[in-house]
Each structure stands twice: as C-alpha cells, then as structure tokens.
Scaffold this motif. Structure first.
Motif, PDB file in Angstrom:
ATOM      1  N   LEU A   1      -6.702  -0.646  -3.843  1.00 41.88           N
ATOM      2  CA  LEU A   1      -6.269  -2.169  -3.532  1.00 41.88           C
ATOM      3  C   LEU A   1      -5.610  -2.122  -2.124  1.00 41.88           C
ATOM      4  O   LEU A   1      -5.311  -1.040  -1.575  1.00 41.88           O
ATOM      5  CB  LEU A   1      -5.055  -2.402  -4.487  1.00 41.88           C
ATOM      6  N   PRO A   2      -5.574  -3.253  -1.565  1.00 39.78           N
ATOM      7  CA  PRO A   2      -4.864  -3.507  -0.305  1.00 39.78           C
ATOM      8  C   PRO A   2      -3.354  -3.190  -0.506  1.00 39.78           C
ATOM      9  O   PRO A   2      -2.730  -3.180  -1.881  1.00 39.78           O
ATOM     10  CB  PRO A   2      -5.005  -4.841  -0.016  1.00 39.78           C
ATOM     11  N   PRO A   3      -3.038  -2.519   0.772  1.00 38.82           N
ATOM     12  CA  PRO A   3      -1.489  -2.025   0.546  1.00 38.82           C
ATOM     13  C   PRO A   3      -0.427  -3.057  -0.056  1.00 38.82           C
ATOM     14  O   PRO A   3       0.391  -2.888  -0.935  1.00 38.82           O
ATOM     15  CB  PRO A   3      -0.941  -1.638   1.908  1.00 38.82           C
ATOM     16  N   ASP A   4      -0.600  -4.268   0.554  1.00 39.77           N
ATOM     17  CA  ASP A   4       0.341  -5.433  -0.003  1.00 39.77           C
ATOM     18  C   ASP A   4       0.265  -5.737  -1.390  1.00 39.77           C
ATOM     19  O   ASP A   4       1.034  -5.921  -2.168  1.00 39.77           O
ATOM     20  CB  ASP A   4       0.266  -6.526   0.779  1.00 39.77           C
ATOM     21  N   VAL A   5      -0.981  -5.513  -1.984  1.00 37.04           N
ATOM     22  CA  VAL A   5      -1.249  -5.945  -3.172  1.00 37.04           C
ATOM     23  C   VAL A   5      -0.852  -4.827  -4.135  1.00 37.04           C
ATOM     24  O   VAL A   5       0.073  -5.263  -5.206  1.00 37.04           O
ATOM     25  CB  VAL A   5      -2.816  -6.044  -3.584  1.00 37.04           C
ATOM     26  N   ALA A   6      -1.042  -3.593  -3.826  1.00 33.74           N
ATOM     27  CA  ALA A   6      -0.374  -2.421  -4.826  1.00 33.74           C
ATOM     28  C   ALA A   6       0.964  -2.578  -4.668  1.00 33.74           C
ATOM     29  O   ALA A   6       1.593  -2.104  -5.711  1.00 33.74           O
ATOM     30  CB  ALA A   6      -1.048  -1.174  -3.818  1.00 33.74           C
TER      31      ALA A   6
ATOM     32  N   PHE B   1       3.543  -2.745  -8.053  1.00 31.67           N
ATOM     33  CA  PHE B   1       4.343  -1.492  -8.113  1.00 31.67           C
ATOM     34  C   PHE B   1       5.511  -2.323  -8.632  1.00 31.67           C
ATOM     35  O   PHE B   1       6.313  -1.830  -9.507  1.00 31.67           O
ATOM     36  CB  PHE B   1       4.366  -0.696  -7.251  1.00 31.67           C
ATOM     37  N   ALA B   2       5.998  -3.299  -7.808  1.00 29.41           N
ATOM     38  CA  ALA B   2       7.304  -3.771  -8.060  1.00 29.41           C
ATOM     39  C   ALA B   2       7.370  -4.441  -9.421  1.00 29.41           C
ATOM     40  O   ALA B   2       8.383  -4.410  -9.845  1.00 29.41           O
ATOM     41  CB  ALA B   2       7.425  -4.895  -6.912  1.00 29.41           C
TER      42      ALA B   2
ATOM     43  N   LEU C   1      -0.667   2.545  -5.593  1.00 27.52           N
ATOM     44  CA  LEU C   1      -0.065   2.386  -4.665  1.00 27.52           C
ATOM     45  C   LEU C   1      -0.377   3.620  -3.441  1.00 27.52           C
ATOM     46  O   LEU C   1      -0.426   3.469  -2.224  1.00 27.52           O
ATOM     47  CB  LEU C   1       1.608   2.156  -4.518  1.00 27.52           C
ATOM     48  N   ARG C   2      -0.223   4.952  -4.112  1.00 25.27           N
ATOM     49  CA  ARG C   2      -0.636   5.952  -3.104  1.00 25.27           C
ATOM     50  C   ARG C   2      -2.117   5.932  -2.691  1.00 25.27           C
ATOM     51  O   ARG C   2      -2.354   6.177  -1.626  1.00 25.27           O
ATOM     52  CB  ARG C   2      -0.545   7.286  -4.123  1.00 25.27           C
ATOM     53  N   ASN C   3      -3.086   5.381  -3.557  1.00 20.11           N
ATOM     54  CA  ASN C   3      -4.402   5.412  -3.019  1.00 20.11           C
ATOM     55  C   ASN C   3      -4.682   4.106  -2.241  1.00 20.11           C
ATOM     56  O   ASN C   3      -5.778   4.052  -1.758  1.00 20.11           O
ATOM     57  CB  ASN C   3      -5.340   5.050  -4.349  1.00 20.11           C
ATOM     58  N   ALA C   4      -3.669   3.245  -2.143  1.00 21.45           N
ATOM     59  CA  ALA C   4      -3.914   2.051  -1.322  1.00 21.45           C
ATOM     60  C   ALA C   4      -4.024   2.476   0.380  1.00 21.45           C
ATOM     61  O   ALA C   4      -4.474   1.748   1.245  1.00 21.45           O
ATOM     62  CB  ALA C   4      -2.784   1.140  -1.332  1.00 21.45           C
ATOM     63  N   GLN C   5      -3.810   3.699   0.645  1.00 24.01           N
ATOM     64  CA  GLN C   5      -3.745   4.318   1.865  1.00 24.01           C
ATOM     65  C   GLN C   5      -5.340   4.408   2.162  1.00 24.01           C
ATOM     66  O   GLN C   5      -5.401   4.011   3.468  1.00 24.01           O
ATOM     67  CB  GLN C   5      -3.230   5.614   1.901  1.00 24.01           C
ATOM     68  N   TRP C   6      -6.138   4.606   1.419  1.00 25.94           N
ATOM     69  CA  TRP C   6      -7.555   4.566   1.598  1.00 25.94           C
ATOM     70  C   TRP C   6      -7.983   3.376   2.236  1.00 25.94           C
ATOM     71  O   TRP C   6      -9.100   3.210   3.089  1.00 25.94           O
ATOM     72  CB  TRP C   6      -8.364   5.417   0.527  1.00 25.94           C
TER      73      TRP C   6
ATOM     74  N   ALA D   1      -6.441   1.093   3.474  1.00 22.60           N
ATOM     75  CA  ALA D   1      -6.043   0.881   5.074  1.00 22.60           C
ATOM     76  C   ALA D   1      -6.383   1.766   5.888  1.00 22.60           C
ATOM     77  O   ALA D   1      -7.022   1.163   7.082  1.00 22.60           O
ATOM     78  CB  ALA D   1      -4.304   1.182   5.164  1.00 22.60           C
ATOM     79  N   GLN D   2      -6.831   2.837   5.841  1.00 25.01           N
ATOM     80  CA  GLN D   2      -7.598   3.691   6.608  1.00 25.01           C
ATOM     81  C   GLN D   2      -9.241   3.294   6.885  1.00 25.01           C
ATOM     82  O   GLN D   2      -9.720   3.339   8.067  1.00 25.01           O
ATOM     83  CB  GLN D   2      -7.705   5.301   6.009  1.00 25.01           C
ATOM     84  N   ALA D   3      -9.911   2.776   5.973  1.00 24.02           N
ATOM     85  CA  ALA D   3     -11.077   2.363   5.922  1.00 24.02           C
ATOM     86  C   ALA D   3     -11.059   0.953   6.788  1.00 24.02           C
ATOM     87  O   ALA D   3     -12.014   0.823   7.528  1.00 24.02           O
ATOM     88  CB  ALA D   3     -11.605   1.846   4.463  1.00 24.02           C
ATOM     89  N   ARG D   4      -9.897   0.326   6.553  1.00 28.58           N
ATOM     90  CA  ARG D   4     -10.082  -1.093   7.361  1.00 28.58           C
ATOM     91  C   ARG D   4      -9.826  -0.786   8.876  1.00 28.58           C
ATOM     92  O   ARG D   4     -10.540  -1.359   9.801  1.00 28.58           O
ATOM     93  CB  ARG D   4      -8.989  -1.908   6.887  1.00 28.58           C
ATOM     94  N   GLU D   5      -8.977   0.190   9.281  1.00 35.81           N
ATOM     95  CA  GLU D   5      -8.669   0.453  10.640  1.00 35.81           C
ATOM     96  C   GLU D   5      -9.942   1.335  11.082  1.00 35.81           C
ATOM     97  O   GLU D   5     -10.427   1.046  12.518  1.00 35.81           O
ATOM     98  CB  GLU D   5      -7.524   1.716  10.648  1.00 35.81           C
TER      99      GLU D   5
END
Length: 291
Positions: free
Chosen positions: A83-88, A92-93, A111-116, A118-122
């Motif tokens: 998931l995108p970080p904002d969606v995750a 979570f909230a 939420l932890r996996n959302a880092q991937w 973000a990294q793929a996008r960058e």
C-alpha cells in the motif's frame, strides 16, 4: 490522360478500410462462412487458432513499443499488495480506533511494508529523471505489470516527472485493472503468461525485484534461469530489501548442496536504497552520473 500517381500509395487493399466500407454499406458481420476470417472472433478464439493468438500477442506490444521508440526498459517486480504509505497510515489509524487485535496486527504489517512502495516510487523517479535527459537511443523506460502495489509505485515514480512507462497487464479470473499512472498508449493486456514474460525480457536492461509473493518469485527465477543458462544476455538482477530476500531464500544452501555453482550467486545483487540500485545499473552500462 491519367493523373500523376503518388509513389508512396499502397497498392494492396487495406483490411481495415475494407471493414469500414463494409459497415458504411450497411453490411453486418454475421457469424457465417462468408465473414472475413480476421473479423471473425468466434473463429479466432477456437482451440485450433491458438497459435495465431500467440503470434498476435507477440506482435502487437512489440510493434507498438517500437513505434513509440521504447527499446530499453528497467523491469520492476514486486507484490501487488503493498500500500502507499498514506493509505497504510489511515488504515492503521482506523484499526487502532476499532481496537480489534488481529486488524491492528495486519495494519501494522501493511504500514511497515509501505516502505517498499515508497522505495519503488523513488527508484523509478530517479531512473525516469535521468533518462529523460539522455539521447533517445539510451533512454530507459520503467516497465511493470501495470497493476497495484509495487507496480503502481514504480509507474507512479515515472509519472511524477512526466516520463512514460510500459505496463504489461494480464487478464485474470479476478479482473486486474491497470493502475491510474500507466501511460495509456504503452499499456498492454495479455491473455498468455508466457508471452507476457517474453515481453518483460525482450527489452529489459535490468530487473529490480522488490518483496513479493508467488508471482514475484516466478518472475524473478524466470529471469535468473534465462541468464544462468545463457538464454539471455547478462543484465543486473537486483533484489531490493536484502533482509527480506535473505530471510526468504537460503541462497547459500543451494551452493552447499551443489544444486547451483558458487558463481551463480554473482548474478544477484542485494540493495537497500533507490540511489544505490540506480547507480549499480548505471555503472553496469557505463552511463554517466549527473554532476
């Protein structure tokens, strides 16, 4: 006296024009022997015409990419469930507000996996930004399966800087639609997995594999096997997220048991940040780094 003829004019009847004229004249494409063979879906979908369908799935994406000037790609694989970080973060909230332990556990994982994501996008943003400044023949295009998760993230990274990207989607029982960031004229849909895999490799100059499941593993080992057996030329094969991959697969065990050669491990490169991944690919091909 005959008028001067255009030397570039085609002399063979155009099939599409013939179909259009047929429709303008009020003709209908009835299911019968008289229908043109290439305008007969029932005929083209017969078991006996599978070879023709395979050929068409080979030709259409190849011709359209060539016409668009796409000759070199960096293929990005990874889970469709990231998931995108904002969606995750929102999920979570919401789970915390609900207070159900299992829902919180799943939301924490996502939420932890959302880092991937973000990294793929960058990573894709870096590739696309530098490639836009390259001569056309050296330009590298991000190529993904066109779906959600990591595929969406990489496509989105290219989209962020206005760069086109290639999407090779697949028809599945539970329909998978192309993500909203794909370039429409480079978004292809396949019926046959085999032809889709061929197209991933035909233009690939590197493979970057983010954490994923069965599909990601299938695609990764398809490429590794082709390079290992020299059916394909060597390309950088990057495993993004070294801790994930080393926990998932005991590569050293394969060497210890003699089922692969020690040098086979040299086909794989473990990376943990987008710039390192992009620099490795640039160095492999001797591409200049931006000053």
């Amino acid at each position: 006296m005959e008028t001067t003829q255009d030397i570039t004019e085609r002399r063979i009847a155009d099939a599409w024009a013939e179909l259009q004229n047929h429709a303008v004249a009020g003709g209908t494409l009835k299911r019968d022997a008289y229908r043109l063979a290439f305008a007969d879906p029932e005929f083209l979908l017969r078991r006996e015409t599978r070879g023709i369908r395979l050929q068409l799935e080979m030709l259409k994406p190849d011709l359209m990419q060539s016409e668009a000037g796409v000759e070199n790609t960096i293929v990005v694989f990874g889970s469709a469930r990231m998931l995108p970080p904002d969606v995750a973060q929102r999920a979570f909230a919401a789970a915390q507000a609900e207070g159900e332990p299992e829902a919180i556990r799943r939301a924490e994982r996502d939420l932890r996996n959302a880092q991937w994501y973000a990294q793929a996008r960058e990573f894709a943003r870096l590739v696309a930004t530098d490639s836009l400044a390259c001569p056309a023949e050296q330009r590298l295009y991000i190529c993904t399966g066109g779906g959600p998760g990591i595929m969406e993230a990489a496509t989105r990274g290219a989209h962020d800087v206005g760069a086109p990207s290639v999407a090779l989607n697949i028809s599945l029982p539970h329909e998978q639609h192309a993500n909203p960031y794909v370039t429409p004229e480079l978004s292809f849909k396949f019926h046959y997995f085999a032809l889709r895999k061929m197209h991933f490799m035909m233009r690939a100059k590197a493979l970057v594999t983010f954490p994923g499941g069965f599909g990601t593993l299938d695609e990764l080992f398809e490429v590794v096997t082709l390079v290992q057996t020299k059916k394909a030329k060597p390309v950088p094969i990057l495993l993004f997220g070294s801790a994930y991959w080393k926990r998932l697969i005991n590569f050293d065990l394969l060497v210890e048991e003699g089922v692969i050669s020690p040098e086979d491990l040299d086909l794989l490169h473990f990376v943990d940040d987008p710039l390192t991944a992009w620099n490795l690919i640039r160095d492999f091909y001797g591409l200049a780094r931006p000053v």
